[in-house]
Write a protein that holds these residues in place. Structure first.
Motif, mmCIF file in Angstrom:
data_model
loop_
_atom_site.group_PDB
_atom_site.id
_atom_site.type_symbol
_atom_site.label_atom_id
_atom_site.label_comp_id
_atom_site.label_asym_id
_atom_site.label_seq_id
_atom_site.Cartn_x
_atom_site.Cartn_y
_atom_site.Cartn_z
ATOM 1 N N ARG A 134 0.859 -1.194 0.000
ATOM 2 C CA ARG A 134 0.000 0.000 0.000
ATOM 3 C C ARG A 134 0.887 1.233 0.000
ATOM 4 N N SER A 135 0.499 2.226 -0.789
ATOM 5 C CA SER A 135 1.293 3.454 -0.856
ATOM 6 C C SER A 135 0.783 4.486 0.145
ATOM 7 N N CYS A 136 1.676 5.324 0.584
ATOM 8 C CA CYS A 136 1.368 6.389 1.535
ATOM 9 C C CYS A 136 0.416 7.389 0.891
ATOM 10 N N LEU A 137 -0.556 7.823 1.657
ATOM 11 C CA LEU A 137 -1.510 8.816 1.173
ATOM 12 C C LEU A 137 -0.854 10.151 0.837
ATOM 13 N N VAL A 138 0.189 10.490 1.557
ATOM 14 C CA VAL A 138 0.802 11.811 1.410
ATOM 15 C C VAL A 138 1.868 11.837 0.332
ATOM 16 N N PHE A 160 -5.530 15.328 6.010
ATOM 17 C CA PHE A 160 -5.573 14.833 4.643
ATOM 18 C C PHE A 160 -6.727 13.839 4.474
ATOM 19 N N ILE A 161 -6.837 12.887 5.401
ATOM 20 C CA ILE A 161 -7.898 11.880 5.329
ATOM 21 C C ILE A 161 -9.261 12.534 5.514
ATOM 22 N N SER A 162 -9.347 13.497 6.410
ATOM 23 C CA SER A 162 -10.599 14.210 6.629
ATOM 24 C C SER A 162 -11.065 14.889 5.341
ATOM 25 N N ARG A 163 -10.132 15.503 4.624
ATOM 26 C CA ARG A 163 -10.486 16.135 3.334
ATOM 27 C C ARG A 163 -11.002 15.099 2.340
ATOM 28 N N LEU A 164 -10.385 13.918 2.320
ATOM 29 C CA LEU A 164 -10.851 12.865 1.417
ATOM 30 C C LEU A 164 -12.289 12.459 1.746
#
Length: 189
Positions: A134-138, A160-164
């Motif tokens: 799995r790749s990093c979200l950032v 970042f996850i909240s924005r998604l």
């Protein structure tokens, strides 16, 4: 109980539910959230997990599997949906894992949701079906390496996850102000 204790207790609760499903001769498809820090909830998270679970159910059925049970579990480890699936054999489990990875990659917010396929032999990893880690979200590097080395601070990852999740809600036409952390209209709880 302290936050770490709540998370550990929640993980034990998930493991107990997985064991119950596996004891019935079923595979488990677990849809859970990748939310760093504590609490293990963000606005829209449950709604996104439920959307992913719905897509998983469709994928199971279209692949010839049968959904036998489904449980939504909300505890200190966050929200998870555990789907009991009747599969013909281990080969079908591998195909299901490939489909679940494709679902994680299909949605812009899908990498913030983890879809695990668990059989009596254990959890099928991405490598077992020929997929990269799995790749990093950032930054896009290996997510486990980023987590282990703490390359990104928890606050920025949560933002970042909240924005998604909020973007997913906007696409659905749901007002983010109507959802507090961890709230949803799910009937699975």
């Amino acid at each position: 109980m302290d936050p770490l204790g709540l998370v550990l207790d929640g993980r034990e609760g998930r493991a107990r539910q997985q064991s119950r499903i596996l004891a019935k001769g079923l595979a488990v498809v677990q849809v859970s959230l990748n939310i760093p820090g504590f609490p293990k909830s963000l606005p829209g998270d449950i709604r996104c997990a439920d959307r992913m679970a719905s897509s998983v159910r469709e994928s199971v059925r279209s692949g010839g599997g049968k959904v036998v049970s489904e449980t939504g579990l909300l505890n200190g480890a966050g929200y998870a949906v555990l789907i009991g699936v009747l599969l013909e054999d281990e080969g079908v489990a591998r195909l299901l894992k490939e489909r679940c990875i494709a679902l994680e990659e299909e949605f812009p917010w899908g990498r913030a949701v983890d879809v695990d396929v668990i059989t009596t032999r254990g959890s099928l990893g991405r490598g077992e079906v020929g997929k990269p880690p799995r790749s990093c979200l950032v930054c896009g590097d290996d997510a486990k390496a980023c987590g282990r080395e703490r390359r990104h601070d928890t606050r920025s990852l949560r933002e970042f996850i909240s924005r998604l999740f909020l973007q997913a809600l906007q696409e659905e036409g749901v007002s983010s102000s109507s959802l507090g952390p961890g709230s949803c209209s799910s009937s699975l709880r």
